[in-house]
Design an enzyme around this catalytic site. Structure first.
Site, PDB file in Angstrom:
ATOM      1  N   GLU A 415       0.844  -1.114   0.138  1.00 24.36           N
ATOM      2  CA  GLU A 415      -0.122   0.113  -0.028  1.00 24.36           C
ATOM      3  C   GLU A 415       1.056   1.164  -0.092  1.00 24.36           C
ATOM      4  OE1 GLU A 415      -2.833  -0.395   3.172  1.00 24.36           O
ATOM      5  OE2 GLU A 415      -4.210  -1.530   2.056  1.00 24.36           O
ATOM      6  N   GLU A 572      -6.466  -7.331  -0.991  1.00 24.84           N
ATOM      7  CA  GLU A 572      -6.775  -7.668   0.401  1.00 24.84           C
ATOM      8  C   GLU A 572      -8.442  -7.137   0.567  1.00 24.84           C
ATOM      9  OE1 GLU A 572      -4.867  -5.058   3.285  1.00 24.84           O
ATOM     10  OE2 GLU A 572      -2.899  -5.850   2.543  1.00 24.84           O
TER      11      GLU A 572
HETATM   12  C1  GAL Z   1      -4.116  -2.607   4.988  1.00 26.00           C
HETATM   13  C2  GAL Z   1      -2.783  -3.410   5.127  1.00 26.00           C
HETATM   14  C3  GAL Z   1      -2.684  -4.582   5.956  1.00 26.00           C
HETATM   15  C4  GAL Z   1      -3.673  -4.515   6.692  1.00 26.00           C
HETATM   16  C5  GAL Z   1      -5.225  -4.163   6.704  1.00 26.00           C
HETATM   17  C6  GAL Z   1      -6.119  -4.170   7.853  1.00 26.00           C
HETATM   18  O1  GAL Z   1      -4.075  -1.329   4.721  1.00 26.00           O
HETATM   19  O2  GAL Z   1      -2.235  -3.471   3.913  1.00 26.00           O
HETATM   20  O3  GAL Z   1      -1.391  -4.826   6.192  1.00 26.00           O
HETATM   21  O4  GAL Z   1      -2.916  -3.827   7.824  1.00 26.00           O
HETATM   22  O5  GAL Z   1      -4.989  -2.922   6.185  1.00 26.00           O
HETATM   23  O6  GAL Z   1      -7.321  -3.819   7.490  1.00 26.00           O
END
Ligand code: GAL
Length: 918
Positions: A415, A572
């Site tokens: 990110e 994700e």
């Molecule tokens: C994202 C990040 C992950 C985790 C996730 C939690 O922003 O890439 O590592 O922290 O959020 O929602």
């Protein structure tokens, strides 16, 4: 393989040493060593080692030229004649590969440029003619070039006398120099793309840097790489700084290698499928747990994991001390179990030893406060020290796993821009100035663009320019806007630096990084970044609220249009609650699958979660995962396993992208940035809320729309909605006028067309650039206070904004008026097309009341049966139609042929037509 030969030249035979690669040659390089025009030979490392290595690494035939040195009365232009002779001899041969490069080091780089100039036609000469013979090279490889005299900003160590002596010896004088002697003085337009290698602590580095700026100024693509810890001539001392020499050769080899089409999807064999998995953080768990993990992964149908994202401190526990044993074991274990690895470069969170030794890599906020370690992303995107350490680790990692069969893709950092995008440090200030120089060339250009005569901000030196740090009131708006552009570019530059190494070492492995197209996040201009990833990957988290589901669809939709026609990867999302909102609500039954399948409906061919196993310790222990604290015996794991099975049943749709609709909602990150700056008519305006309201209203109407970047080809759309299109450069103004003149129907809203790319107001009345197209004129904005509203004649209620709209063209009709008087919604017919304007915020309910007036003339109708409109979202992807329940009640589907009777609450039905299967 190497061989010595001689080429006949105007001053006698020229010794040439030829290096042939073991395999099929793909490129040719003519190379000139350095030595101040007076020293050097074919045996020096800069000639021999460099040629042999570039031949091997780039599958190139390298011709190393033993040009005459400026000794015993030999002077300019004899060395150039020699290199040029070899170049013409090489390029006349038709038994050599077509990709042909010229290069050299230091004085040799000057000879390479001078030779290239002889092959380059002068662009606007009265009689277009080549400057001389020989084919134009495809690229230039220039190591620490000595390209100028006088030399810019000469550093310590090399005296002016020494440089003068070199030039006097070479040319015979130090004044009235021929422009190609030190070719920075020549006309450089028309040269081929240049790859410039710089030694970090080289007192001649300013010459290479100036050359890069000069080339770019005349439109020659130029990119540079600074070899850390090196001094001038470092290729000649391969044992002093071996990592940097290796990286330097890698930089040149990657440029020289024949370009291959980058792989656009995972490196894997087997039938197409939708990938399924998660971030996997095994380093948080004892070894014994890993076996349970992979067993449960297989049960759930996991096909891929993202690995090592936050593992820098484990992989490099002390500077240059590496521990890959554990990662080797995990990757082997995953591979044995048929699970692919999306391997992260672990550069998102620098380890304590690095921040302790180099606190100067820590970001600084706009108030001048240091952002300390303790969380993650505590690094400056522009820190050369951070870059050096990060890239060294990336190189070691890439070499170690290049050939591992589990390696399917590279996941750069994590990110990028999460937390550290806006850094106000001195490093950022330096990099910002360089970025501005490239944008504006000179200070007059910058002063004009920034309107610095306002509040006495006129700059006389580049060094006076700062990032928009905390100030006594609103900071110069163009400075703010440029800083946003720069910050997005600075992070992209970090991404590109990592990518360069990964591409160099593993050209067959795709490189991506996880975007954050979600909710209000707007710091990275993703439509611009998308050109640099092999496939788009996105992280998406929902936020509670009435439009939460539509927002997910909106974001997924945009991801599907960042690289048109290509599937993308959901890297994700969450199985249930997150842990970073004020109140973290779990997902309701069915939501996990519905959210995932909505992403698939919009073109995702991979569905992954953060994370595989819920952490026991650390800041995210209350964040949901595929395998929750409760263990396998849990509703979440059951839903995960069901989803795995469901995705397996959808493999027929992989590779298809979304099928375009007749309506587009345009997203423009620059308008988003500019419209929400401070010192505006209201600070309540939220760009994306307005865009999302349109998307919701269209879905409420049963219309599926494409969410597209402003640069997308709009000509195929019958209706284009461009909400708050605030920043309209002249070229965009023209594009929109052409779109409407071509029969397109454009809709835009309040605060559109107001400024140009410099954030300067278009004059003559609002909506500025779009005023004539819309056939209206507005003298003054009338934003509304909280709680105030502006009712419309059609029953809609305006909030946030209002205007007194004057109709200036007879072809403009008023579709709705303010009950207090004056036009609120207008539409101007232009031939078969039209341009409509909405002067207030109507929210989805209000927009619904005017949609028919916009859709019907554009010939857009719903593809859904009347009963389903609003209750179901339709998305079309190749042979599949996705029906997604937007409500919390079951929906009767009996009107849909081939569908089950009922679509359950939060359910998704996928209808795959056998006829259209590709
Ligand atoms: C994202 C990040 C992950 C985790 C996730 C939690 O922003 O890439 O590592 O922290 O959020 O929602």
């Amino acid at each position: 393989m190497r061989a010595d030969l001689e080429v006949a030249g105007p001053h006698g035979p020229i010794p040439v040493r030829v290096y042939e690669p073991a395999g099929q040659a793909e490129a040719v390089l003519v190379w000139a060593h350095g030595g101040g025009f007076r020293h050097g030979d074919l045996d020096m490392a800069e000639a021999d080692m460099v040629s042999a290595e570039l031949s091997r690494r780039a599958n190139a035939i390298v011709f190393s030229v033993g040009y005459r040195l400026a000794v015993d009365g030999v002077r300019y232009p004899v060395p150039i004649d020699d290199v040029h002779t070899v170049w013409t001899w090489v390029t006349a041969r038709d038994d050599l590969p077509n990709r042909r490069a010229l290069g050299g080091a230091s004085a040799g780089a000057a000879l390479a440029i001078a030779t290239a100039l002889r092959t380059t036609p002068v662009q606007d000469a009265e009689v277009p003619a080549p400057r001389a013979a020989g084919d134009r090279p495809d690229l230039l490889l220039l190591a620490y070039p000595f390209a100028h005299f006088p030399t810019p900003m000469l550093g310590h160590g090399r005296t002016l006398d020494g440089v003068e002596d070199m030039v006097r010896n070479y040319v015979g004088r130090i004044s009235d120099l021929p422009p190609d002697a030190l070719p920075g003085a020549a006309r450089l337009d028309g040269l081929p793309p240049a790859h410039i290698l710089l030694s970090e602590f080289d007192d001649l580095r300013p010459s290479g840097e100036l050359l890069e700026r000069q080339l770019r100024e005349v439109g020659v693509p130029a990119e540079s790489f600074v070899a850390p810890g090196t001094t001038h001539g470092h290729l000649n001392r391969p044992h002093d700084v071996p990592d940097s020499v290796d990286a330097s050769l890698g930089f040149f080899a990657a440029a020289l290698r024949a370009p291959r089409e980058a792989p656009r999807w995972l490196r894997r064999e087997g039938e197409p499928r939708i990938e399924f998995g998660a971030d996997y953080n095994p380093e948080q768990w004892p070894r014994a747990v890993w076996d349970d993990d992979v067993r449960a992964m297989r049960e759930a149908g996991v096909t891929i994991v993202s690995l090592g994202i936050f593992s820098w401190a484990r992989l490099e526990p002390a500077e240059r001390r590496y521990d890959f044993g554990w990662l080797d074991e995990v990757i082997d274990l995953l591979h044995t179990n048929g699970i692919l690895v999306d391997l992260a470069t672990p550069t998102a969170s620098p380890p304590p030893w690095l921040t302790t030794k180099h606190p100067e890599i820590l970001p600084v906020d706009r108030d001048g406060r240091t952002v300390w370690p303790g969380a993650r992303q505590h690094w400056r995107p522009t820190s050369p020290v951070f870059r050096e350490h990060a890239l060294r680790l990336v190189r070691v990692l890439a070499k170690r796993y290049a050939d591992h069969p589990a390696l399917a893709a590279w996941h750069v950092n994590n990110e990028l821009g999460c937390h550290n995008v806006h850094d106000y440090s001195d490093d950022a200030a330096r990099a910002f100035r360089i970025w501005l120089r490239e944008r504006y060339t000179d200070l007059d250009g910058l002063n004009a663009a920034w309107g610095t005569d306002f509040w006495s901000q006129r700059y006389g030196e580049w060094e006076q320019i700062l990032p928009p740090r905390h100030a006594n009131g609103p900071v110069n708006p163009t400075q703010q806007l440029d800083f946003k552009r720069f910050s997005s570019d600075a992070l992209k530059d970090h991404y590109l630096a990592e990518r360069r190494i990964l591409r160099e070492i593993t050209p067959d492995v795709p490189v991506t990084t996880n975007f954050m197209v979600a909710g209000p996040i707007n710091e990275m201009n993703y439509p611009d970044w998308a050109a640099e990833v092999d496939f788009v990957a996105n992280d998406h988290y929902t936020r509670p609220g009435p439009q939460s589901r539509d927002e997910l669809s909106f974001s997924a939709n945009l991801c599907g249009n960042l690289i048109p026609g290509r599937p993308w990867f959901l890297m994700e999302h969450s199985t249930s609650a997150v842990n970073w909102q004020p109140v973290n609500v779990p997902k309701l039954p069915g939501e996990l699958a519905r959210d995932s399948l909505t992403h698939v409906a919009h073109g995702a061919d991979g569905v992954c979660f953060f994370q595989w196993r819920q952490s026991r310790a650390g800041a995210e222990k209350f964040h949901s995962a595929m395998l929750p604290h409760a263990g396998k015996s849990s509703a979440i794991f059951e839903a995960v396993t069901d989803l795995g099975a469901r995705l397996r049943s959808l493999s027929a749709i992989t590779g298809f992208s979304r099928t375009p609709s007749a309506v587009a909602v345009v997203i423009d990150y620059e308008s988003w940035w500019a419209a929400e700056q401070d010192a505006h008519p209201t600070d309540r305006l939220r760009y994306r809320d307005e865009a999302l309201d349109w998307y919701t209203a269209l879905l409420d109407h049963g219309i599926r729309a494409d969410v597209v970047p402003v640069a997308a080809d709009l000509t195929g759309y019958r209706l284009v909605v461009a909400p708050i299109l605030h920043l309209v450069p002249a070229a965009l103004k023209q594009r929109l006028e052409d779109y409407v003149a071509g029969g397109g129907h454009l809709v835009t809203t309040y605060f559109s067309g107001i400024v140009d790319e410099f954030d300067h107001a278009w004059l003559g009345g609002y909506p500025g650039a779009l005023r004539d197209l819309l056939g209206i004129r507005v003298e003054e904005f009338a934003p509304l206070l909280d709680g105030e509203s502006a009712p419309l004649s059609n029953g809609a209620i305006g909030t946030l904004w209002s205007e007194r709209v004057e109709v200036t063209d007879p072809a403009t009709k008023v579709l709705a008026a303010y009950t207090g008087g004056g036009a609120a919604v207008t539409r101007r017919e232009v031939g078969a097309g039209s341009a409509a304007y909405i002067s207030t915020r109507l929210r989805p309910q209000g927009l619904l009341l005017i949609l028919d007036d916009l859709l019907i003339p554009a010939g857009v109708t719903s593809e859904l049966p009347p009963d389903l409109r609003g209750r179901v979202e339709l998305a079309v992807r190749g042979p599949a139609r996705f029906l997604i329940n937007r409500t919390t009640d079951p929906v009767d589907l009996s009107a849909v042929a081939g569908a089950p009777e009922t679509l359950p609450a939060r359910g998704v039905v996928v209808l795959i037509s056998p006829d259209t299967r590709g």
